[in-house]
Design an enzyme around this catalytic site. Structure first.
Site, PDB file in Angstrom:
ATOM      1  N   ASP A  34     127.552-102.624 -56.522  1.00  0.00           N
ATOM      2  CA  ASP A  34     125.955-103.658 -55.589  1.00  0.00           C
ATOM      3  C   ASP A  34     124.798-103.125 -56.327  1.00  0.00           C
ATOM      4  O   ASP A  34     123.563-104.546 -56.807  1.00  0.00           O
ATOM      5  CB  ASP A  34     125.992-103.446 -54.157  1.00  0.00           C
ATOM      6  CG  ASP A  34     124.910-104.441 -53.431  1.00  0.00           C
ATOM      7  OD1 ASP A  34     124.791-105.170 -53.456  1.00  0.00           O
ATOM      8  OD2 ASP A  34     124.303-104.106 -52.094  1.00  0.00           O
ATOM      9  N   SER A 117     135.382-102.735 -51.352  1.00  0.00           N
ATOM     10  CA  SER A 117     135.903-100.996 -49.931  1.00  0.00           C
ATOM     11  C   SER A 117     135.741 -99.849 -50.605  1.00  0.00           C
ATOM     12  O   SER A 117     136.313 -98.728 -50.004  1.00  0.00           O
ATOM     13  CB  SER A 117     136.717-101.816 -48.880  1.00  0.00           C
ATOM     14  OG  SER A 117     135.993-102.898 -48.262  1.00  0.00           O
TER      15      SER A 117
END
Ligand code: ADP
Length: 177
Positions: A34, A117
C-alpha cells in the site's frame, strides 16, 4: 480465457490495466505494498482515495493509476488473520472475486495481484495462495475481457508457493513484463 502468470517483482513497476493494492479500510495508505503504491502513484491517488469513503473488508474499489505505469489501481481490503475462525478465508476469497468483477465491468485485459493479507495481516501464505489461485481460476470464464492475470510475489517464498501451485503449466512461470 486468460493466462495465469507468476512473477517475483515490485508491483508498482508493472504496466498493466490494473494493479491490485492490499489496502486497509481507510484507503488512505499504509505500510507494505500500500505504501509503495501510494509513494509511486503520487498525491493524486491519495486525493482520489480520500473521496471514496473507505472500503469494507472483502470489498474493492477502483481508482486511476496517476504516476504509476498501471492505468488503474483496484484497492482491495483483505482480512487480518485472527486464527482462521473469523471468516478470514471467505473474506480473502471475496477480495479476489470483487477485483475480477470490477475487471469485468471495466473490461480490463491485464490485472496484477499482490499476495493480499500475507504481509502485515499475517494470513498464512500457502492457504492465501490456494485461495487466490482457486478463486481466480473459478472466475476467469466469467471475465472474457481478461488476457493475463499476474500473481506478483515480492518474496522468494511466495514466488515458490505460487510456482508450485501453477506448475502444471511451467510456461506460466515466465516473467511477462
Ligand atoms: P497486508 O496488510 O494485506 O498483509 P502487506 O502490504 O503487508 O499487506 O503485504 C501483502 C503482500 O505484499 C506481502 O506478501 C508483501 O511481501 C507484498 N509486498 C510488499 N511490497 C510489495 C511490492 N512493492 N510489490 C509487490 N508486493 C509487495
Amino acid at each position: 480465457m486468460a493466462t495465469l502468470k507468476v512473477v517475483q517483482c515490485d508491483i508498482t513497476k508493472l504496466q498493466v490495466d490494473a494493479i491490485v493494492n492490499a489496502a486497509n479500510q481507510t484507503l488512505l495508505g499504509g505500510g507494505g505494498v500500500d505504501g509503495a503504491i501510494h509513494h509511486a502513484a503520487g498525491t493524486g491517488l491519495f486525493a482520489e482515495c480520500a473521496t471514496l469513503d473507505g472500503c469494507a473488508t472483502g470489498d474493492a474499489k477502483i481508482t486511476k493509476g496517476y504516476n504509476l505505469p498501471a492505468k488503474h489501481v483496484i484497492h482491495a481490503v483483505g482480512p487480518v488473520w485472527r486464527g482462521g475462525d473469523k471468516d478470514e478465508p471467505n473474506l480473502l476469497r471475496s477480495c479476489y472475486r470483487r477485483c475480477l468483477e470490477i475487471a469485468r465491468e471495466k473490461e480490463l485485459t491485464t490485472i496484477a495481484f499482490p499476495c493480499i493479507s500475507t504481509g502485515i495481516y499475517h494470513f498464512p501464505k500457502e492457504h492465501a495462495a490456494r485461495i487466490a489461485v482457486e478463486t481466480v481460476q473459478e472466475m476467469l470464464p466469467s471475465v472474457p475481457s481478461l488476457d493475463v492475470v499476474v500473481f506478483v510475489c515480492f518474496s522468494r517464498n511466495n514466488f515458490e508457493i505460487y510456482q508450485s501451485l501453477l506448475e502444471r503449466d511451467k510456461d506460466n512461470a515466465e516473467p511477462v513484463f
